[in-house]
Design a protein around this motif. Structure first.
Motif, PDB file in Angstrom:
ATOM      1  N   SER A  40       0.856  -1.186   0.000  1.00  6.86           N
ATOM      2  CA  SER A  40       0.000   0.000   0.000  1.00  6.86           C
ATOM      3  C   SER A  40       0.890   1.233   0.000  1.00  6.86           C
ATOM      4  CB  SER A  40      -0.903   0.012   1.241  1.00  6.86           C
ATOM      5  OG  SER A  40      -1.607   1.236   1.325  1.00  6.86           O
ATOM      6  N   PHE A  41       0.446   2.276  -0.706  1.00  4.45           N
ATOM      7  CA  PHE A  41       1.176   3.542  -0.665  1.00  4.45           C
ATOM      8  C   PHE A  41       0.814   4.346   0.587  1.00  4.45           C
ATOM      9  CE2 PHE A  41       1.564   2.520  -5.178  1.00  4.45           C
ATOM     10  CZ  PHE A  41       2.901   2.810  -5.391  1.00  4.45           C
ATOM     11  N   ASP A  42      -0.211   3.929   1.328  1.00 10.98           N
ATOM     12  CA  ASP A  42      -0.570   4.536   2.611  1.00 10.98           C
ATOM     13  C   ASP A  42       0.322   3.892   3.674  1.00 10.98           C
ATOM     14  OD1 ASP A  42      -1.630   5.407   5.008  1.00 10.98           O
ATOM     15  OD2 ASP A  42      -3.714   5.106   4.416  1.00 10.98           O
ATOM     16  N   THR A  43       1.451   4.520   3.951  1.00  9.77           N
ATOM     17  CA  THR A  43       2.468   3.913   4.811  1.00  9.77           C
ATOM     18  C   THR A  43       1.972   3.670   6.227  1.00  9.77           C
ATOM     19  OG1 THR A  43       4.155   5.020   3.477  1.00  9.77           O
ATOM     20  CG2 THR A  43       4.869   4.118   5.574  1.00  9.77           C
ATOM     21  N   ILE A  44       1.217   4.609   6.799  1.00  9.63           N
ATOM     22  CA  ILE A  44       0.723   4.437   8.166  1.00  9.63           C
ATOM     23  C   ILE A  44      -0.205   3.225   8.239  1.00  9.63           C
ATOM     24  CG2 ILE A  44      -0.659   5.484  10.007  1.00  9.63           C
ATOM     25  CD1 ILE A  44       0.401   8.202   9.095  1.00  9.63           C
ATOM     26  N   LEU A 152      14.336  11.095   7.335  1.00  9.51           N
ATOM     27  CA  LEU A 152      14.344  10.343   8.583  1.00  9.51           C
ATOM     28  C   LEU A 152      13.316  10.906   9.558  1.00  9.51           C
ATOM     29  CD1 LEU A 152      18.181   9.816   9.074  1.00  9.51           C
ATOM     30  CD2 LEU A 152      16.492   8.091   8.422  1.00  9.51           C
ATOM     31  N   ASP A 153      13.204  12.235   9.609  1.00  5.20           N
ATOM     32  CA  ASP A 153      12.184  12.866  10.466  1.00  5.20           C
ATOM     33  C   ASP A 153      10.784  12.463  10.027  1.00  5.20           C
ATOM     34  OD1 ASP A 153      14.094  14.091  12.027  1.00  5.20           O
ATOM     35  OD2 ASP A 153      13.941  16.036  11.016  1.00  5.20           O
ATOM     36  N   ASN A 154      10.564  12.417   8.705  1.00  6.74           N
ATOM     37  CA  ASN A 154       9.263  12.015   8.181  1.00  6.74           C
ATOM     38  C   ASN A 154       8.955  10.564   8.548  1.00  6.74           C
ATOM     39  OD1 ASN A 154       6.860  12.313   6.491  1.00  6.74           O
ATOM     40  ND2 ASN A 154       7.904  10.924   5.099  1.00  6.74           N
ATOM     41  N   LEU A 155       9.955   9.691   8.452  1.00  6.71           N
ATOM     42  CA  LEU A 155       9.745   8.287   8.809  1.00  6.71           C
ATOM     43  C   LEU A 155       9.467   8.142  10.305  1.00  6.71           C
ATOM     44  CD1 LEU A 155       9.585   5.392   7.910  1.00  6.71           C
ATOM     45  CD2 LEU A 155      12.060   5.239   8.067  1.00  6.71           C
ATOM     46  N   HIS A 156      10.183   8.907  11.135  1.00  6.83           N
ATOM     47  CA  HIS A 156       9.894   8.910  12.578  1.00  6.83           C
ATOM     48  C   HIS A 156       8.440   9.300  12.822  1.00  6.83           C
ATOM     49  CE1 HIS A 156      13.249   8.089  15.263  1.00  6.83           C
ATOM     50  NE2 HIS A 156      14.065   8.625  14.372  1.00  6.83           N
ATOM     51  N   SER A 157       7.964  10.322  12.095  1.00  5.58           N
ATOM     52  CA  SER A 157       6.587  10.790  12.248  1.00  5.58           C
ATOM     53  C   SER A 157       5.592   9.708  11.837  1.00  5.58           C
ATOM     54  CB  SER A 157       6.380  12.053  11.413  1.00  5.58           C
ATOM     55  OG  SER A 157       5.056  12.494  11.499  1.00  5.58           O
ATOM     56  N   LEU A 158       5.845   9.033  10.719  1.00  3.76           N
ATOM     57  CA  LEU A 158       4.960   7.953  10.269  1.00  3.76           C
ATOM     58  C   LEU A 158       4.901   6.829  11.298  1.00  3.76           C
ATOM     59  CD1 LEU A 158       6.037   7.691   6.515  1.00  3.76           C
ATOM     60  CD2 LEU A 158       3.866   8.581   7.377  1.00  3.76           C
ATOM     61  N   HIS A 160       5.528   7.100  14.492  1.00 11.72           N
ATOM     62  CA  HIS A 160       4.846   7.633  15.681  1.00 11.72           C
ATOM     63  C   HIS A 160       3.327   7.562  15.504  1.00 11.72           C
ATOM     64  CE1 HIS A 160       4.122  10.135  19.190  1.00 11.72           C
ATOM     65  NE2 HIS A 160       3.348  10.900  18.447  1.00 11.72           N
ATOM     66  N   HIS A 161       2.844   7.932  14.297  1.00 10.62           N
ATOM     67  CA  HIS A 161       1.402   7.864  14.029  1.00 10.62           C
ATOM     68  C   HIS A 161       0.886   6.426  14.014  1.00 10.62           C
ATOM     69  CE1 HIS A 161       1.914  12.080  12.763  1.00 10.62           C
ATOM     70  NE2 HIS A 161       0.658  12.189  13.145  1.00 10.62           N
ATOM     71  N   ALA A 162       1.785   5.481  13.753  1.00  6.01           N
ATOM     72  CA  ALA A 162       1.401   4.071  13.779  1.00  6.01           C
ATOM     73  C   ALA A 162       1.691   3.441  15.156  1.00  6.01           C
ATOM     74  CB  ALA A 162       2.150   3.304  12.692  1.00  6.01           C
ATOM     75  N   TYR A 163       2.064   4.267  16.137  1.00  2.79           N
ATOM     76  CA  TYR A 163       2.339   3.835  17.520  1.00  2.79           C
ATOM     77  C   TYR A 163       3.517   2.872  17.610  1.00  2.79           C
ATOM     78  CZ  TYR A 163      -2.297   5.833  17.933  1.00  2.79           C
ATOM     79  OH  TYR A 163      -3.368   6.677  17.829  1.00  2.79           O
ATOM     80  N   ILE A 164       4.550   3.140  16.809  1.00  2.00           N
ATOM     81  CA  ILE A 164       5.775   2.341  16.842  1.00  2.00           C
ATOM     82  C   ILE A 164       6.925   3.248  17.269  1.00  2.00           C
ATOM     83  CG2 ILE A 164       7.448   1.040  15.457  1.00  2.00           C
ATOM     84  CD1 ILE A 164       4.889  -0.462  15.805  1.00  2.00           C
ATOM     85  N   GLU A 165       7.671   2.808  18.280  1.00  2.00           N
ATOM     86  CA  GLU A 165       8.866   3.534  18.725  1.00  2.00           C
ATOM     87  C   GLU A 165      10.092   2.721  18.307  1.00  2.00           C
ATOM     88  OE1 GLU A 165      10.937   6.601  19.961  1.00  2.00           O
ATOM     89  OE2 GLU A 165       8.760   6.577  20.159  1.00  2.00           O
ATOM     90  N   PRO A 166      10.819   3.184  17.279  1.00  4.25           N
ATOM     91  CA  PRO A 166      11.953   2.384  16.792  1.00  4.25           C
ATOM     92  C   PRO A 166      13.140   2.427  17.744  1.00  4.25           C
ATOM     93  CG  PRO A 166      11.824   4.459  15.596  1.00  4.25           C
ATOM     94  CD  PRO A 166      10.622   4.408  16.491  1.00  4.25           C
ATOM     95  N   ILE A 167      13.867   1.332  17.816  1.00  4.58           N
ATOM     96  CA  ILE A 167      15.105   1.257  18.578  1.00  4.58           C
ATOM     97  C   ILE A 167      16.273   1.700  17.706  1.00  4.58           C
ATOM     98  CG2 ILE A 167      16.715  -0.354  19.702  1.00  4.58           C
ATOM     99  CD1 ILE A 167      14.280   0.249  21.371  1.00  4.58           C
ATOM    100  N   ALA A 168      16.282   1.275  16.435  1.00  7.78           N
ATOM    101  CA  ALA A 168      17.406   1.596  15.558  1.00  7.78           C
ATOM    102  C   ALA A 168      16.968   1.543  14.099  1.00  7.78           C
ATOM    103  CB  ALA A 168      18.557   0.622  15.799  1.00  7.78           C
ATOM    104  N   PHE A 169      17.683   2.308  13.253  1.00  9.44           N
ATOM    105  CA  PHE A 169      17.491   2.299  11.811  1.00  9.44           C
ATOM    106  C   PHE A 169      18.723   1.675  11.164  1.00  9.44           C
ATOM    107  CE2 PHE A 169      14.666   5.596  13.211  1.00  9.44           C
ATOM    108  CZ  PHE A 169      13.588   5.534  12.339  1.00  9.44           C
TER     109      PHE A 169
END
Length: 199
Positions: A40-44, A152-158, A160-169
């Motif tokens: 899906s192109f809707d990433t969230i 990277l900021d945009n991916l962090h935001s996506l 966050h909206h999906a309720y995922i807190e990443p440990i590492a990229f």
């Protein structure tokens, strides 16, 4: 990461879809694994769907997430850093960390990986590990992979909206190289993505 008892997620966030692998580790053993993907192109939506599907398969909530995928355009640089002391000096971890701290990313970019490639000192060349050696100078070669801050900021935001807190990229080619490259063999990894082709 707690390898005795944990549930963790490896998430690949692409332009046109999300893929995930989840693992449940119990008493140091791999108790259960699951794979799920959504195109899906809707990433969230795709992230939420993949996480939900994996949690249903494993039967547990996921503790941590490790992220790879489309982080936008990247820059790779190899650089040499040198430190000279006035007298004999025992090389420590802080000496190597100080050299890493001197690495300056290109404007608007952020380092994802900084990899020590080789160390040399007047008493020895091409060392794998200089720690504990005594000499007057340390020369280090580092390879660094940088990605654009705004992506990277945009991916962090996506996430966050999906309720995922990443440990590492992780850079996809870095992960592939670490997992699949045979020792002492030069290998080219090419990722034909929906938005970028990277190698």
């Amino acid at each position: 990461m707690n390898m005795m008892d944990s549930c963790f997620l490896c998430l690949d966030v692409g332009t046109s879809g999300v893929r995930g692998i989840a693992h449940h580790v119990k008493s140091g053993q791999l108790a259960k694994s699951a794979v799920f993907s959504v195109d899906s192109f809707d990433t969230i939506f795709a992230i939420k769907s993949v996480v939900s599907g994996l949690e249903k398969q494993i039967g547990r909530n996921l503790d941590t997430a490790y992220i790879t995928g489309n982080f936008g355009p990247s820059v790779y640089q190899a650089m040499v850093k040198s430190t000279t002391w006035s007298g004999e000096h025992k090389i420590s971890q802080s000496d190597v960390r100080n050299q890493i701290a001197q690495i300056t990313p290109p404007s608007e970019f952020h380092p994802i990986h900084i990899v020590p490639l080789a160390f040399s000192r007047p008493g020895a060349r091409d060392m794998l590990n200089p720690l504990g050696a005594v000499d007057r100078q340390l020369m280090s070669i580092f390879g660094a992979i940088f990605y654009r801050l705004d992506r990277l900021d945009n991916l962090h935001s996506l996430l966050h909206h999906a309720y995922i807190e990443p440990i590492a990229f992780f850079d996809p080619q870095f992960v592939q190289n670490a997992a699949f490259r045979n020792k002492k063999q030069n290998t080219l990894f090419i990722d034909f993505g929906a938005e970028f082709t990277s190698a």
